[in-house]
Design a protein around this motif. Structure first.
Motif: not given
Ligand SMILES: Cc1cc2nc3c(=O)[nH]c(=O)nc-3n(C[C@H](O)[C@H](O)[C@H](O)COP(=O)(O)O)c2cc1C
Length: 210
Positions: A77-79, A155-157, A60-64, A178-191
């Motif tokens: 993680v695509f390598a 995620i390229e950041g 996490k800290p090295i991904a902004w 490039v990275l691709l986190p997969i999961g479920y959206r947190d609709e209430e906390n996602d602007w």
């Protein structure tokens, strides 16, 4: 059209809720990655699937500090290969011969052409070529996730050198792209969750040549 409906539903989620994605759905996404086309069929990349929470915390800290890195279910993680080697090229051509059960002169000539071309090139140029192939598979993973009604965030950041160190990728002849986190959206906390998609006009995107 189901494809377009799914593509309209998906967005680059900025917040996820930590809910786990079933292995069935992950397997379907992996299959879509595997079925992706690549130049000469070399599949010059690997995908790491990180389920380990402590490693996600390290990344996490090295991904902004993007929260989806730790709040996702699976972090892909695509390598890409750091270069094309004779061994890597031969392995894929040998695999083709084994699966198809025959050797073909045209195919063997093509193998020789690639062997005379890629390994002699600058490794950086080869890595860029390989990473383009990884992005094709990455894009299919994004689409496949949407089909599974699972969220994902391209995620390229992130700092690729730091991630390569954390995962020991260079020792394996790989470099993260490039990275691709997969999961479920947190609709209430996602602007971004309820904002309309923004895409440029068809005129700015498409030129038809009759
Ligand atoms: C290669 C690539 C890298 C991206 N990197 C990031 C990123 O680091 N963080 C992020 O929040 N979104 C990232 N995005 C998401 C884009 O900003 C997003 O796809 C774009 O704005 C279109 O919005 P949509 O995907 O929600 O339709 C990236 C997208 C791509 C394709």
């Amino acid at each position: 059209m189901e494809l377009l409906d799914n593509l309209k539903w998906r967005y680059a989620a900025k917040a996820m809720n930590g809910k786990k994605v079933s292995e069935d759905k992950i397997n379907n996404i992996i299959e879509a990655i595997s079925l992706s086309p690549t130049s000469s069929g070399l599949q010059p990349f690997e995908v790491l699937i990180i389920k380990n929470q402590a490693i996600k915390e390290q990344i996490k800290p090295i991904a902004w500090n993007q929260s989806v890195i730790t709040d996702c279910s699976h972090l892909l993680v695509f390598a890409a290969w750091d270069t094309y080697t004779e061994d890597r090229i031969n392995k894929m051509f040998d695999l083709t011969n084994t699966i198809r059960g025959f050797k073909n002169e045209g195919w063997e000539n093509y193998r020789q052409m690639l062997l005379n071309m890629y390994p002699q090139k600058d490794p950086e140029e080869n890595f860029i070529h390989a990473s383009k192939q990884a992005y094709i598979a990455f894009s299919n993973a994004v689409t496949a996730a949407a089909f599974e009604k699972v969220d994902s965030t391209p995620i390229e950041g992130f700092d690729p050198n730091a991630l390569d160190k954390i995962l020991g990728l260079r020792e394996k002849g790989l470099r993260s792209c490039v990275l691709l986190p997969i999961g479920y959206r947190d609709e209430e906390n996602d602007w971004l969750a309820k904002l309309p998609k923004v895409r440029k006009s068809r005129e700015d995107l498409i030129t038809v040549i009759d």
